[in-house]
Enzyme design. Sequence first.
Site, short mmCIF file in Angstrom:
data_model
loop_
_atom_site.label_atom_id
_atom_site.label_comp_id
_atom_site.label_asym_id
_atom_site.label_seq_id
_atom_site.Cartn_x
_atom_site.Cartn_y
_atom_site.Cartn_z
N LYS A 70 0.84 -1.21 0.00
CA LYS A 70 0.00 0.00 0.00
C LYS A 70 0.87 1.25 0.00
CE LYS A 70 -3.93 -2.20 2.25
NZ LYS A 70 -4.49 -2.70 3.50
N GLN A 96 -4.88 -1.41 9.80
CA GLN A 96 -4.84 -2.74 9.19
C GLN A 96 -5.49 -3.78 10.12
OE1 GLN A 96 -3.47 -3.41 6.00
NE2 GLN A 96 -4.39 -5.41 6.31
N ASP A 144 -11.29 3.01 4.35
CA ASP A 144 -11.70 1.60 4.27
C ASP A 144 -13.23 1.49 4.22
OD1 ASP A 144 -9.98 -0.49 3.95
OD2 ASP A 144 -9.47 -0.68 6.07
#
Length: 297
Positions: free
Chosen positions: A54, A98, A121
Amino acid sequence: MTAALIDGKAHAAALRGRVAQAVAGLHETHGLQPGLAVVLVGDDPASEVYVRSKAKMTVAAGMLSFQHRLPADTPEADLLALVARLNADPEVHGILVQLPLPGHMNAEAVINAIEPAKDVDGFHISNVGRLGTGQKAMVPCTPLGCLLMLRDHLGDLSGQEAVVVGRSNIVGKPMAQLLLAADCTVTLAHSRTRDLPAVCRRADILVAAVGRPEMIGAGWVKPGATVIDVGINRVERDGARVLVGDVDFAAVAGVAGAITPVPGGVGPMTIACLLANTVTAAARAAGLPDPEGLGAI
Ligand code: NAP
């Protein structure tokens, strides 16, 4: 194989190109450089790989990348304090914590502590509600990637019969919401669905997000249907560890009209959509219109 291949790598490369263009445009016209902060707690090897990848792609698209690595035994209060700092940091437009988090942490509480406008997200309860009620939202990256590939491949999705197998909060449910918003007739199937093969055979669009290797066989698929395989399963084949999806690719490719492979299908689009969401978040934070072609909803 008779089905057309929906090449996720090519779709993702094209989307990253549009992201880089939008970033350059924001910089040129408004002196704005979108920034993405990724927080990793613990040392899960798979998460490490995702976080590195990422960061690399964030920088390659011309954005700022901030990485925060915390030890596995970090108290939840320290993580919440970091999230609060990132919420207040004007250089940070997107925050991604994460998952999975270590067992002593409450993932829901942590996710819901992220400022919704920076929740790239799309897991914050406020973004979930916004998506469900047709308001501007940050949309979860994996289902957004599936929708963009479906739109590219099929054009208008209005009136299509869509079946989503799997009802998780991160894939199945938001996928169903996106397809509903695109005017599909949506069935959301799960482990208690009766006669799942018959339900799947109704689908013009079949999305598999289950986590069961090659569960969906040729007899489950209507001839000509478009099949999106979200599953990522590690299995042993001839002594080697390989990745397979939830769809029996070799068999279903002989029946479907189009299909995504695993690997190289949905996976690459997920990270590209994360970058796209960060640019959208940066534009919105500056009071600018959503950049074109990034799937903003
Ligand atoms: P999850 O949270 O484990 O949810 C799985 C869903 O599948 C559940 O709703 C479950 O039903 C349903 N299910 C399980 N067994 C079933 C069966 N035999 N028949 C029908 N439905 C069944 O999984 P997830 O996080 O959504 O992930 C799904 C898959 O996508 C995994 O392979 C994951 O690795 C992959 N994934 C890929 C990406 C990507 O970027 N490509 C991103 C995220 C996830 P119940 O609710 O009834 O238990």
